[in-house]
Design an enzyme around this catalytic site. Sequence first.
Site, PDB file in Angstrom:
ATOM      1  N   HIS A 106     -11.440  11.766  26.934  1.00 31.33           N
ATOM      2  CA  HIS A 106     -10.711  11.306  28.123  1.00 31.33           C
ATOM      3  C   HIS A 106     -10.246  12.465  28.993  1.00 31.33           C
ATOM      4  O   HIS A 106     -10.229  13.618  28.556  1.00 31.33           O
ATOM      5  CB  HIS A 106      -9.524  10.408  27.743  1.00 31.33           C
ATOM      6  CG  HIS A 106      -8.420  11.085  27.006  1.00 31.33           C
ATOM      7  ND1 HIS A 106      -7.404  11.762  27.629  1.00 31.33           N
ATOM      8  CD2 HIS A 106      -8.160  11.171  25.676  1.00 31.33           C
ATOM      9  CE1 HIS A 106      -6.561  12.235  26.729  1.00 31.33           C
ATOM     10  NE2 HIS A 106      -7.001  11.899  25.521  1.00 31.33           N
ATOM     11  N   CYS A 124      -7.896  13.976  20.214  1.00 28.39           N
ATOM     12  CA  CYS A 124      -8.848  13.529  21.230  1.00 28.39           C
ATOM     13  C   CYS A 124      -9.615  14.720  21.792  1.00 28.39           C
ATOM     14  O   CYS A 124      -9.225  15.871  21.611  1.00 28.39           O
ATOM     15  CB  CYS A 124      -8.115  12.826  22.373  1.00 28.39           C
ATOM     16  SG  CYS A 124      -7.498  11.187  21.940  1.00 28.39           S
TER      17      CYS A 124
END
Length: 177
Positions: A106, A124
């Site tokens: 992301h 992440c």
Amino acid sequence: MQTGAGKYLVRDDTRSFTIGRSQVSTVDMRTHHMAVVRDGEQINNIPVTTGKPGFTTRSGTKVIMEKVGAMTMDSETVGIPKGSPEYYKLDTRWNMRITWTGEFLHAAPWSQWAQGRRNVSHGCTNMGLDDARWMFESSMVGDVVRFTGSDRPFEPTEGIGVWQYSWPQWQQQSALR
């Protein structure tokens, strides 16, 4: 034609289908870059940051399971409570889920200073806004993302884990063996 006890084939049927393009991305957690390869040709090299110590991103072959343009990520959902120095609640863009345990690709403009240099995330794979948007628009659910460079293995139950097995391991799981 009989196909089993009390089962008969009533017609012969043919179907065709087209296999789409191949896109395999490789995140090297040591060099902090993601190489995106489509149909055998590298089409992008994106600076990234992955999980910092204590939140190490898992090595292994993952699959993009869903794409969500905008969402709020709250660390309470992955066991980091309010009040913890590691707590976060952030609005994110261009999210691509790769595990059921909370790993996404992301946009993370707050970590752009570290992208391509060091690992500072909670697991992440963070990218700049433009790179994340490009990746989001260029990827499909089902695309493969390989991760190298950590000693924390991706377990098959954490996502679409069939890629974690060798062919002999996969065959051993068969009820037909």
